[in-house]
Design an enzyme around this catalytic site. Structure first.
Site, mmCIF file in Angstrom:
data_model
loop_
_atom_site.group_PDB
_atom_site.id
_atom_site.type_symbol
_atom_site.label_atom_id
_atom_site.label_comp_id
_atom_site.label_asym_id
_atom_site.label_seq_id
_atom_site.Cartn_x
_atom_site.Cartn_y
_atom_site.Cartn_z
ATOM 1 N N GLY A 87 2.940 -6.319 2.452
ATOM 2 C CA GLY A 87 2.915 -5.630 1.150
ATOM 3 C C GLY A 87 4.394 -5.199 0.641
ATOM 4 O O GLY A 87 5.274 -5.121 1.172
ATOM 5 N N ARG B 270 0.364 -11.883 3.116
ATOM 6 C CA ARG B 270 0.143 -11.319 4.503
ATOM 7 C C ARG B 270 -0.144 -12.516 5.408
ATOM 8 O O ARG B 270 -1.040 -12.284 6.348
ATOM 9 C CB ARG B 270 -1.099 -10.261 4.350
ATOM 10 N N ASP C 239 5.791 -4.162 10.587
ATOM 11 C CA ASP C 239 5.393 -4.730 11.943
ATOM 12 C C ASP C 239 4.748 -6.036 12.212
ATOM 13 O O ASP C 239 4.888 -6.739 13.073
ATOM 14 C CB ASP C 239 4.905 -3.621 12.933
ATOM 15 N N THR D 232 8.676 -0.970 4.756
ATOM 16 C CA THR D 232 7.298 -0.783 4.293
ATOM 17 C C THR D 232 7.114 0.621 3.872
ATOM 18 O O THR D 232 7.927 1.552 4.420
ATOM 19 C CB THR D 232 6.277 -0.724 5.737
ATOM 20 N N ASP E 264 4.886 2.516 4.384
ATOM 21 C CA ASP E 264 4.396 3.267 5.231
ATOM 22 C C ASP E 264 5.485 4.046 6.089
ATOM 23 O O ASP E 264 4.966 4.956 6.725
ATOM 24 C CB ASP E 264 3.248 2.431 5.963
ATOM 25 N N ASP F 168 6.408 3.343 8.927
ATOM 26 C CA ASP F 168 5.743 3.369 10.461
ATOM 27 C C ASP F 168 6.591 2.228 11.252
ATOM 28 O O ASP F 168 5.851 1.931 12.128
ATOM 29 C CB ASP F 168 4.451 3.335 10.387
ATOM 30 N N ARG G 256 -8.263 24.123 -11.397
ATOM 31 C CA ARG G 256 -8.986 23.208 -10.509
ATOM 32 C C ARG G 256 -8.520 22.769 -9.196
ATOM 33 O O ARG G 256 -7.244 23.117 -9.052
ATOM 34 C CB ARG G 256 -8.963 21.749 -11.296
ATOM 35 N N MET H 152 -1.355 5.996 -0.115
ATOM 36 C CA MET H 152 -1.481 4.931 1.090
ATOM 37 C C MET H 152 -0.628 5.366 2.211
ATOM 38 O O MET H 152 -0.052 6.560 2.591
ATOM 39 C CB MET H 152 -0.709 3.670 0.573
ATOM 40 N N GLY H 153 -0.966 4.719 3.259
ATOM 41 C CA GLY H 153 -0.365 4.781 4.816
ATOM 42 C C GLY H 153 -1.377 4.345 5.839
ATOM 43 O O GLY H 153 -2.317 5.314 5.886
ATOM 44 N N ARG H 154 -1.446 3.103 6.056
ATOM 45 C CA ARG H 154 -2.357 2.642 6.637
ATOM 46 C C ARG H 154 -2.754 3.299 8.097
ATOM 47 O O ARG H 154 -4.031 3.380 8.395
ATOM 48 C CB ARG H 154 -2.206 1.122 6.958
ATOM 49 N N GLU I 49 -4.905 7.963 2.995
ATOM 50 C CA GLU I 49 -6.010 6.930 2.996
ATOM 51 C C GLU I 49 -6.757 6.704 4.348
ATOM 52 O O GLU I 49 -7.886 6.408 4.544
ATOM 53 C CB GLU I 49 -5.792 5.421 2.258
ATOM 54 N N ARG J 7 -11.005 17.463 -8.831
ATOM 55 C CA ARG J 7 -10.687 16.191 -9.337
ATOM 56 C C ARG J 7 -10.093 15.284 -8.222
ATOM 57 O O ARG J 7 -9.329 16.042 -7.464
ATOM 58 C CB ARG J 7 -10.169 16.221 -10.611
ATOM 59 N N GLN K 24 2.412 3.203 -6.005
ATOM 60 C CA GLN K 24 3.505 3.807 -5.040
ATOM 61 C C GLN K 24 4.309 2.785 -4.636
ATOM 62 O O GLN K 24 5.374 2.968 -4.016
ATOM 63 C CB GLN K 24 2.676 4.294 -3.765
ATOM 64 N N ARG K 25 4.012 1.358 -4.913
ATOM 65 C CA ARG K 25 4.859 0.406 -4.220
ATOM 66 C C ARG K 25 5.525 -0.190 -5.543
ATOM 67 O O ARG K 25 6.270 -1.086 -5.283
ATOM 68 C CB ARG K 25 3.844 -0.620 -3.643
HETATM 69 O O1 F6P Z 1 1.443 -1.790 4.321
HETATM 70 C C1 F6P Z 1 1.678 -1.044 3.222
HETATM 71 C C2 F6P Z 1 0.245 -0.823 2.512
HETATM 72 O O2 F6P Z 1 0.813 -0.319 1.115
HETATM 73 C C3 F6P Z 1 -0.619 0.218 3.215
HETATM 74 O O3 F6P Z 1 -0.225 1.562 2.890
HETATM 75 C C4 F6P Z 1 -1.981 -0.076 2.478
HETATM 76 O O4 F6P Z 1 -2.929 0.172 3.187
HETATM 77 C C5 F6P Z 1 -1.920 -1.366 2.290
HETATM 78 O O5 F6P Z 1 -0.707 -2.082 2.037
HETATM 79 C C6 F6P Z 1 -2.387 -2.073 1.006
HETATM 80 O O6 F6P Z 1 -2.419 -3.362 1.203
HETATM 81 P P1 F6P Z 1 -2.588 -4.529 -0.031
HETATM 82 O O7 F6P Z 1 -1.612 -4.654 -0.945
HETATM 83 O O8 F6P Z 1 -2.925 -5.892 0.518
HETATM 84 O O9 F6P Z 1 -4.080 -4.049 -0.913
#
Ligand code: F6P
Length: 342
Positions: free
Chosen positions: A10, A71, A102, A124, A126, A128, A161, A168-170, A221, A266, A274-275
């Site tokens: 990613g 990927r 990784d 990343t 993430d 991690d 509310r 994100m964060g797999r 997520e 909501r 985020q990216r």
């Molecule tokens: O690995 C980084 C990440 O942003 C994760 O947090 C997320 O689950 C995943 O990539 C989303 O992947 P894609 O961009 O392929 O939808």
């Protein structure tokens, strides 16, 4: 040397800072750099071309990756590793700088075992990857999460509310935890710590009794909530990962909380925002330092290592150790610290 550089997995902010640094440091000692397009795919399709210093001009502040990414996993492509090795030869690439998480770095390790000189750089959002305190892209991502919390707070306060923000964060909860702490979240849900929705609902009711009639929840997520059976849907990527945003955990948490508390709720799914965009100061400097360090590591004849940040120093760790210990999970003590502010 003729150094190949690629970005895999990613994208995130700060990758161009690292690419620029690799090219600049290599040029200083009159080495050449070949930019490999779209991660490992560029070494399967033979899509690569030289990048000189002039081509890196102005990219420091640009988001994404000018090399493109994918990927692609050579192990899942017919004769994938043979093609990679053949195209390295064709392009006369004698050493590689691999910028990735990784998954991408596990391919770098495999190439090192097959005799290719390779150094990794951790990236990343993430955060991690084991063997570094921070990965390129994390600081930019959590700054966006923090900003989203700040924005959600003003509308939450106006409408009284509960706002659920899914981030994100797999496999690890770094983005939710650090972004949520910086954004003053009233609860944070991460994959490492199981928390029942009943407990969260109870806390929201206590806040209301104290006169705080709005709340912000940050939900990873991959969050672990026993009452919610959210399943990832859709196809898996070449490294076997499912798309977690299709789990809909933020939406499910929001619905359950509304049901249990009666407060209007909501949900916002922050997703790929985020990216995107320009890297923060921290990611520009980290990318720059790691890019330079990767080339210097190759100059010292090192291979099968990753450059990483430890405290304020950059040093190296073996890729074997990185892959064995990744993904790096959140420290429960930090989670406890966050809960002091709920
Ligand atoms: O690995 C980084 C990440 O942003 C994760 O947090 C997320 O689950 C995943 O990539 C989303 O992947 P894609 O961009 O392929 O939808």
């Amino acid at each position: 040397m003729n150094i190949g550089v690629l970005t895999g997995g990613g994208d995130c902010a700060g990758l161009n800072a690292a690419i620029r640094a690799v090219v600049r440091r290599a040029a200083q000692d009159k080495h050449t750099v070949i930019g490999i397009k779209n991660g490992w795919l560029g070494l399967i399709d033979n899509d690569a071309e030289p990048i000189d210093v002039s081509r890196t001009s102005g990219i420091l502040s640009a988001g994404g990756t000018r090399l493109g990414t994918s990927r692609t996993n050579p192990a899942k492509v017919e004769q994938g590793y043979d093609k990679v090795l053949e195209n390295l030869r064709k392009n006369k690439i004698d050493s590689l700088v691999v910028i990735g998480g990784d998954d991408t770095l596990s391919v770098a390790l495999e190439l090192h075992k097959r005799g290719i000189k390779v150094v990794g750089i951790p990236k990343t959002m993430d955060n991690d990857v084991y063997g570094t305190d921070f990965c390129i892209g994390f600081d930019s991502a959590v700054s966006i999460v923090m900003d989203a919390c700040d924005k959600l707070r003003t509308t939450a306060r106006s409408h009284h509310r509960v706002m659920v923000l899914e981030v994100m964060g797999r496999t690890a909860g770094w983005v939710a935890l650090i972004g949520g702490m910086a954004g003053g979240a009233d609860w944070i849900l991460i994959p490492e710590i199981e928390v029942s929705i009943e407990k969260v609902a109870g806390q929201l009711k206590r806040r209301h009794e104290l006169g705080k009639d709005f709340s912000i929840l940050v939900v990873s997520e991959a969050a672990n909530v026993p009452e919610i059976q959210a399943e990832a849907k859709g196809s898996k990527d070449a490294f076997g990962h499912e798309r977690l945003e299709k789990r809909g955990i933020g939406d499910a948490v929001s619905r359950e909380l509304e049901k249990r508390t009666g407060y209007e709720t909501r949900v916002t799914v922050l997703g790929h925002i985020q990216r995107g965009g320009s890297p923060t100061l921290t990611d520009r400097i980290l990318g720059t330092r790691l890019g330079v360090a990767a080339v210097e590591s190759l100059l010292k004849n090192q291979s099968g290592v990753m450059v990483g940040l430890h405290g304020n120093a950059i040093d190296t760790v073996s890729l074997e150790e990185v892959i064995r210990n990744s993904p790096r999970k959140v420290d429960p003590k930090l989670y406890q610290l966050a809960s002091l502010f709920y």
